[in-house]
Scaffold this active site. Structure first.
Site, PDB file in Angstrom:
ATOM      1  N   HIS A  68     -10.581   0.262   1.488  1.00 53.70           N
ATOM      2  CA  HIS A  68     -10.335   1.381   2.417  1.00 53.70           C
ATOM      3  C   HIS A  68     -11.637   1.485   3.202  1.00 53.70           C
ATOM      4  O   HIS A  68     -12.609   2.070   2.728  1.00 53.70           O
ATOM      5  CB  HIS A  68     -10.034   2.642   1.595  1.00 53.70           C
ATOM      6  CG  HIS A  68     -10.127   3.934   2.355  1.00 53.70           C
ATOM      7  ND1 HIS A  68      -9.055   4.768   2.557  1.00 53.70           N
ATOM      8  CD2 HIS A  68     -11.185   4.553   2.940  1.00 53.70           C
ATOM      9  CE1 HIS A  68      -9.451   5.835   3.247  1.00 53.70           C
ATOM     10  NE2 HIS A  68     -10.729   5.738   3.492  1.00 53.70           N
TER      11      HIS A  68
ATOM     12  N   ASP B  63      -9.103   3.004  -3.054  1.00 56.71           N
ATOM     13  CA  ASP B  63      -8.465   3.609  -1.879  1.00 56.71           C
ATOM     14  C   ASP B  63      -8.491   5.133  -1.920  1.00 56.71           C
ATOM     15  O   ASP B  63      -8.378   5.755  -2.969  1.00 56.71           O
ATOM     16  CB  ASP B  63      -7.019   3.151  -1.721  1.00 56.71           C
ATOM     17  CG  ASP B  63      -6.435   3.643  -0.420  1.00 56.71           C
ATOM     18  OD1 ASP B  63      -7.066   3.427   0.622  1.00 56.71           O
ATOM     19  OD2 ASP B  63      -5.370   4.286  -0.436  1.00 56.71           O
TER      20      ASP B  63
ATOM     21  N   HIS C 175       0.823  -1.211   0.000  1.00 53.22           N
ATOM     22  CA  HIS C 175       0.000   0.000   0.000  1.00 53.22           C
ATOM     23  C   HIS C 175       0.854   1.257   0.000  1.00 53.22           C
ATOM     24  O   HIS C 175       1.447   1.620   1.018  1.00 53.22           O
ATOM     25  CB  HIS C 175      -0.885  -0.023   1.261  1.00 53.22           C
ATOM     26  CG  HIS C 175      -1.972   0.994   1.268  1.00 53.22           C
ATOM     27  ND1 HIS C 175      -3.203   0.741   1.820  1.00 53.22           N
ATOM     28  CD2 HIS C 175      -2.035   2.264   0.810  1.00 53.22           C
ATOM     29  CE1 HIS C 175      -3.975   1.809   1.687  1.00 53.22           C
ATOM     30  NE2 HIS C 175      -3.280   2.751   1.084  1.00 53.22           N
TER      31      HIS C 175
ATOM     32  N   HIS D   5       2.707  14.254   0.516  1.00 53.81           N
ATOM     33  CA  HIS D   5       2.005  15.494   0.153  1.00 53.81           C
ATOM     34  C   HIS D   5       3.023  16.617   0.137  1.00 53.81           C
ATOM     35  O   HIS D   5       3.774  16.792   1.098  1.00 53.81           O
ATOM     36  CB  HIS D   5       0.892  15.819   1.159  1.00 53.81           C
ATOM     37  CG  HIS D   5      -0.262  14.879   1.105  1.00 53.81           C
ATOM     38  ND1 HIS D   5      -1.161  14.862   0.068  1.00 53.81           N
ATOM     39  CD2 HIS D   5      -0.653  13.896   1.959  1.00 53.81           C
ATOM     40  CE1 HIS D   5      -2.076  13.925   0.281  1.00 53.81           C
ATOM     41  NE2 HIS D   5      -1.783  13.311   1.414  1.00 53.81           N
TER      42      HIS D   5
ATOM     43  N   ASN E  35      -5.318   6.163  -6.955  1.00 53.13           N
ATOM     44  CA  ASN E  35      -5.897   7.511  -6.881  1.00 53.13           C
ATOM     45  C   ASN E  35      -4.938   8.592  -7.356  1.00 53.13           C
ATOM     46  O   ASN E  35      -4.617   9.542  -6.649  1.00 53.13           O
ATOM     47  CB  ASN E  35      -6.422   7.809  -5.459  1.00 53.13           C
ATOM     48  CG  ASN E  35      -5.365   7.700  -4.390  1.00 53.13           C
ATOM     49  OD1 ASN E  35      -4.331   7.064  -4.587  1.00 53.13           O
ATOM     50  ND2 ASN E  35      -5.602   8.315  -3.252  1.00 53.13           N
TER      51      ASN E  35
ATOM     52  N   ASP F 185       1.263   2.570   3.647  1.00 52.89           N
ATOM     53  CA  ASP F 185       0.384   3.678   3.250  1.00 52.89           C
ATOM     54  C   ASP F 185       1.203   4.961   3.063  1.00 52.89           C
ATOM     55  O   ASP F 185       0.773   6.054   3.434  1.00 52.89           O
ATOM     56  CB  ASP F 185      -0.772   3.893   4.240  1.00 52.89           C
ATOM     57  CG  ASP F 185      -1.880   4.779   3.656  1.00 52.89           C
ATOM     58  OD1 ASP F 185      -1.814   5.122   2.455  1.00 52.89           O
ATOM     59  OD2 ASP F 185      -2.809   5.144   4.404  1.00 52.89           O
TER      60      ASP F 185
ATOM     61  N   PHE G 129      -4.932  14.204   4.251  1.00 54.30           N
ATOM     62  CA  PHE G 129      -4.576  13.081   5.116  1.00 54.30           C
ATOM     63  C   PHE G 129      -3.321  12.383   4.584  1.00 54.30           C
ATOM     64  O   PHE G 129      -3.159  12.239   3.377  1.00 54.30           O
ATOM     65  CB  PHE G 129      -5.713  12.056   5.117  1.00 54.30           C
ATOM     66  CG  PHE G 129      -6.979  12.516   5.783  1.00 54.30           C
ATOM     67  CD1 PHE G 129      -7.102  12.494   7.163  1.00 54.30           C
ATOM     68  CD2 PHE G 129      -8.075  12.939   5.018  1.00 54.30           C
ATOM     69  CE1 PHE G 129      -8.285  12.885   7.780  1.00 54.30           C
ATOM     70  CE2 PHE G 129      -9.260  13.336   5.628  1.00 54.30           C
ATOM     71  CZ  PHE G 129      -9.365  13.314   7.008  1.00 54.30           C
TER      72      PHE G 129
ATOM     73  N   HIS H 108       1.386   5.330  -2.230  1.00 52.42           N
ATOM     74  CA  HIS H 108       0.932   6.321  -3.214  1.00 52.42           C
ATOM     75  C   HIS H 108       2.172   6.937  -3.843  1.00 52.42           C
ATOM     76  O   HIS H 108       2.957   7.578  -3.146  1.00 52.42           O
ATOM     77  CB  HIS H 108       0.075   7.396  -2.532  1.00 52.42           C
ATOM     78  CG  HIS H 108      -1.136   6.835  -1.841  1.00 52.42           C
ATOM     79  ND1 HIS H 108      -2.343   6.663  -2.477  1.00 52.42           N
ATOM     80  CD2 HIS H 108      -1.304   6.353  -0.584  1.00 52.42           C
ATOM     81  CE1 HIS H 108      -3.225   6.127  -1.641  1.00 52.42           C
ATOM     82  NE2 HIS H 108      -2.615   5.918  -0.482  1.00 52.42           N
ATOM     83  N   LEU H 109       2.349   6.716  -5.139  1.00 58.05           N
ATOM     84  CA  LEU H 109       3.533   7.259  -5.825  1.00 58.05           C
ATOM     85  C   LEU H 109       3.213   8.561  -6.565  1.00 58.05           C
ATOM     86  O   LEU H 109       4.111   9.225  -7.074  1.00 58.05           O
ATOM     87  CB  LEU H 109       4.123   6.221  -6.782  1.00 58.05           C
ATOM     88  CG  LEU H 109       4.652   4.945  -6.102  1.00 58.05           C
ATOM     89  CD1 LEU H 109       5.178   3.963  -7.144  1.00 58.05           C
ATOM     90  CD2 LEU H 109       5.730   5.264  -5.076  1.00 58.05           C
TER      91      LEU H 109
HETATM   92 ZN   LIG Z   1      -6.870   4.437   2.297  1.00 59.03          ZN
END
Ligand SMILES: [Zn+2]
Length: 427
Positions: free
Chosen positions: A179, A152, A60, A308, A94, A304, A322, A62-63
């Protein structure tokens, strides 16, 4: 050729815990054994005093590429992953555009093949645009390389859509990753609801927001017999549903993040690096999650990793997005909170980073000849301080900046190639 000499090989698949040499050749593990002869021209890695494990897998992250390259790219994100000991990372869909079709999946796979420091295994969206209406092009994305599906960032919108997704994905061999959140209960919340959210005057999210959704999905896993994986599980009640489902031999798995087994709601301050979704849970939830990591009812540790860009996090708590960085602190936090505090064995820790997540994806991971030459070498003794300013990530949103750790990834080997090696003393 690379010969990893004299490391302590910890291989959960075969329950091996022994001082062995591992020879890597042509992208595969060629031999595992005591006192192997170094073939001519082989590079030697002296792993004396270090743990040699199968390559870590992160289920899990986010790239942020395509579309949010100010926060992270496949290149910077995988560099950070390599520093964290991960040889393969699963990236959530996402992005902008959402990874809901084969052309986006192919773009990610091709970019990762060119600039990725480690393997990138994309996760496709459940629904078109992750809007929760119609199913995305899941079969075409599977052909393009996705390993799972998820919406997600938000839950699969309805029980009906979740049922469809499960029935569609099961014959394709893809798990549906949830999620878990009830948006009507979570709406407007920024941290876990409880005495501490009242004290801070921040709007809370009740724990039931998560467990209601986990309960719904566990029921649907029973109805369909399909594979369900609960992402970033944070509450004791959610774990009860997962334990119950496992007892009924349902194909339900789950992951927990390092921040959820390290911190709890009373740690939250007016610092947006403590704002994540799901929010940090209660002290009791945290203890229960640790028991689940110990007894096998939780299958994997997943980061996760959610970068950001500083400008987006340097705002009021209510307005900040988040999520926090996760790759580089994951192993050190797991060693500190779980192994050094005698909650789990070192073998179990390795399992939670390797064979555990592999099984969620329906694959194997082991240190044995013929297997891909993905190996994570780490120290349980190396002392270091995490400085987020030195991270290869494009973002800086970590609550662990300045933390002192004992234990760290020392080398990350992907397909027989050293993707990362920690400088400094060899142990
Ligand atoms: Zn999530």
């Amino acid at each position: 050729m690379l010969l990893i000499r004299n490391g302590r090989v910890l291989d959960p698949a075969s329950r091996t815990d022994a001082s062995l040499d591992v020879l890597l050749d042509s992208g595969r593990i060629a031999r595992v054994g005591a006192n192997l002869q170094a073939p001519g021209g082989a590079e030697i890695f002296n792993a004396t005093g270090l743990i040699v494990a199968p390559g870590f897998i992160d289920l899990h992250c986010h790239l942020r590429e395509p579309g949010q390259e100010l926060s992270e790219t496949i290149e910077t994100g995988t560099c950070s992953a390599a520093q964290g000991g991960f040889t393969a990372v699963c990236c959530m869909p996402n992005t902008q555009p959402v990874n809901d079709r084969a052309s986006v999946t192919r773009g990610i796979v091709e970019r990762a093949a060119t600039v990725g420091a480690v393997r990138v295994w994309p996760i496709g969206a459940v629904s078109q645009g992750s809007k929760g209406e119609a199913l995305a092009e899941i079969a075409a994305m599977k052909d393009a390389g996705i390993v799972a599906v998820s919406d997600d960032g938000k839950p699969v919108s309805t029980a009906r859509l979740m049922r469809q997704a499960m029935e569609y994905c099961d014959p394709l061999g893809l798990p549906v990753i949830e999620h878990a959140e009830d948006p009507s209960l979570a709406a407007g919340g920024v941290m876990r609801e409880g005495p501490h959210s009242l004290r801070l005057g921040l709007k809370g999210i009740p724990s039931q927001s998560e467990s209601i959704c986990v309960g719904r999905d566990a029921e649907l896993a029973g109805l369909t017999g399909a594979r369900l994986h609960i992402a970033h599980m944070s509450t004791a009640r959610s774990l009860e549903y997962v334990r119950q489902a496992k007892k009924q031999s349902l194909r339900v798995t789950s992951e927990v993040t390092p921040h959820h087994f390290t911190l709890f709601d009373e740690d939250v301050r007016y610092d947006t690096n403590f704002k994540m979704n799901p929010p940090l849970a209660s002290r009791e939830d945290r203890e229960t999650l640790i028991s689940g990591l110990a007894d096998g009812s939780i299958d994997a540790i997943a980061t996760d990793h959610a970068p950001h860009h500083p400008a987006s996090k340097e705002v009021e708590f209510d307005r900040a997005p988040f999520g926090i960085l996760g790759f580089e602190t994951a192993l050190a936090l797991a060693l500190r909170e779980l192994v050094q505090k005698n909650k789990i064995s070192l073998m179990r820790l390795v399992e939670l980073f390797t064979t555990g997540p592999a099984r969620v994806l329906g694959i194997e991971r082991k240190v044995a000849s013929g297997e891909p030459a993905d190996v994570t070498i780490f120290s349980t003794e190396h002392k270091w301080t995490y400085r987020v300013s030195e991270s290869p990530s494009k973002s800086r949103n970590s609550p662990f900046d300045g933390a002192e750790f004992t234990g760290a990834p020392m080398a990350t080997i992907v397909g027989g190639r050293i993707a990362y090696r920690r400088n400094g003393p060899s142990r």
